[in-house]
Write an enzyme that holds these catalytic residues in place. Structure first.
Site, PDB file in Angstrom:
ATOM      1  N   GLU A  89      11.132  13.155  33.217  1.00 53.63           N
ATOM      2  CA  GLU A  89      10.919  14.666  32.312  1.00 53.63           C
ATOM      3  C   GLU A  89      11.871  14.934  33.029  1.00 53.63           C
ATOM      4  O   GLU A  89      11.829  15.245  33.776  1.00 53.63           O
ATOM      5  CB  GLU A  89      10.101  14.548  31.762  1.00 53.63           C
ATOM      6  CG  GLU A  89       9.311  13.384  30.537  1.00 53.63           C
ATOM      7  CD  GLU A  89       9.755  13.555  29.518  1.00 53.63           C
ATOM      8  OE1 GLU A  89      10.459  13.930  29.311  1.00 53.63           O
ATOM      9  OE2 GLU A  89       9.516  13.036  28.451  1.00 53.63           O
ATOM     10  N   CYS A 152       1.072  15.852  27.516  1.00 51.39           N
ATOM     11  CA  CYS A 152       1.864  15.266  28.464  1.00 51.39           C
ATOM     12  C   CYS A 152       2.906  16.605  28.657  1.00 51.39           C
ATOM     13  O   CYS A 152       2.929  16.515  30.223  1.00 51.39           O
ATOM     14  CB  CYS A 152       2.973  14.198  28.252  1.00 51.39           C
ATOM     15  SG  CYS A 152       1.223  12.355  28.291  1.00 51.39           S
ATOM     16  N   HIS A 174       7.541   9.924  31.579  1.00 51.13           N
ATOM     17  CA  HIS A 174       6.727   8.965  30.216  1.00 51.13           C
ATOM     18  C   HIS A 174       7.046   7.942  30.883  1.00 51.13           C
ATOM     19  O   HIS A 174       8.407   6.857  31.039  1.00 51.13           O
ATOM     20  CB  HIS A 174       7.287   9.994  28.785  1.00 51.13           C
ATOM     21  CG  HIS A 174       6.425  10.572  28.182  1.00 51.13           C
ATOM     22  ND1 HIS A 174       6.845  12.042  27.999  1.00 51.13           N
ATOM     23  CD2 HIS A 174       4.541  10.553  28.074  1.00 51.13           C
ATOM     24  CE1 HIS A 174       6.122  12.306  27.723  1.00 51.13           C
ATOM     25  NE2 HIS A 174       4.739  11.413  27.677  1.00 51.13           N
TER      26      HIS A 174
END
Ligand code: PCA
Length: 227
Positions: A89, A152, A174
């Site tokens: 990410e 998240c 992730h």
């Protein structure tokens, strides 16, 4: 490497995963944190922790673990069901907008993670170097430009800020479903994309190694996407 070197130069890596949420009773990010707990990478000890998937406790749980362990590196994990690859990410946004209640039954609509905080904060992990290593090792991976607006993203946002305040690399990855977690979440359905926990354990160990070896050299991130 920055961070708090202990006597004898011993370093700690904190890896967090999540517990269950929604129909994801079996969250492989928690399994992955558990599997990595106690590993040694480049002389550093990995400590795995599993956080409750609850918006009201996540900040205190993160701060508590950071205060207790004073890690030199923080990697947070969560599942992105349906994604076919490990997602590095890139950016967390200052939004909580939940598509489903958290594990405590709390739903939040269009509120900030941190009131008055910046709109977005970038990962503090060496994404380009990890991507290069994973591609070399044939690990399915990509750089993702959204971690969503659920727990998240909330943890990712807090981790980036805490990482900056503590002078340590911190970020979020992730992970896909495992074959087992997909079967638990969607019994009787054709499974979508999955990745075995063993592949993910090996990938995380090599990512940690890359983070610990990174000298802060600026490596261009060539991972752009067309919207
Ligand atoms: N995935 C969810 C929350 C917990 C998890 O593992 C998310 O992507 O926000």
């Amino acid at each position: 490497m920055t961070g708090t070197a202990r006597p004898g130069g011993h370093h700690i890596v904190l890896v967090t995963g999540f517990g269950p949420f929604g129909k994801h009773l079996d969250n492989p990010s928690g399994d992955l944190a558990r599997r990595l707990d106690g590993a040694t990478v480049a002389g550093a000890t990995v400590v795995g922790r599993i956080f409750e998937t609850s918006t009201d406790t996540i900040g205190a749980n993160l701060a508590g673990a950071l205060d207790e362990l004073a890690p030199d590196l923080l990697i947070c994990l969560g599942i992105a069901p349906g994604r076919p690859a490990l997602s590095l990410e890139r950016i967390a946004i200052n939004v909580r907008d939940f598509p489903l209640p958290d594990h405590s039954g709390v739903t939040v609509a269009d509120e900030p993670v941190v009131t008055g905080g910046p709109d977005g904060v970038f990962s503090r992990l060496p994404l380009a170097s990890i991507l290069r290593r994973w591609r070399k090792d044939d690990v399915p991976c990509h750089v993702s430009n959204t971690a969503g607006t659920y727990l998240c993203n909330q943890l990712f946002y807090l981790a980036c800020r805490q990482g900056r305040d503590r002078g340590i690399p911190a970020g979020f990855i992730h992970i896909p479903d495992t074959p087992r977690s997909a079967a638990v979440a969607e019994p009787g359905r054709e499974p979508g994309a999955t990745m075995s926990l063993d592949v993910m354990v090996a990938a995380l160990l090599s990512a940690i190694e890359v983070c610990l070896e990174e000298r802060g050299d600026q490596v261009a991130l060539t991972a752009g996407a067309v919207a």
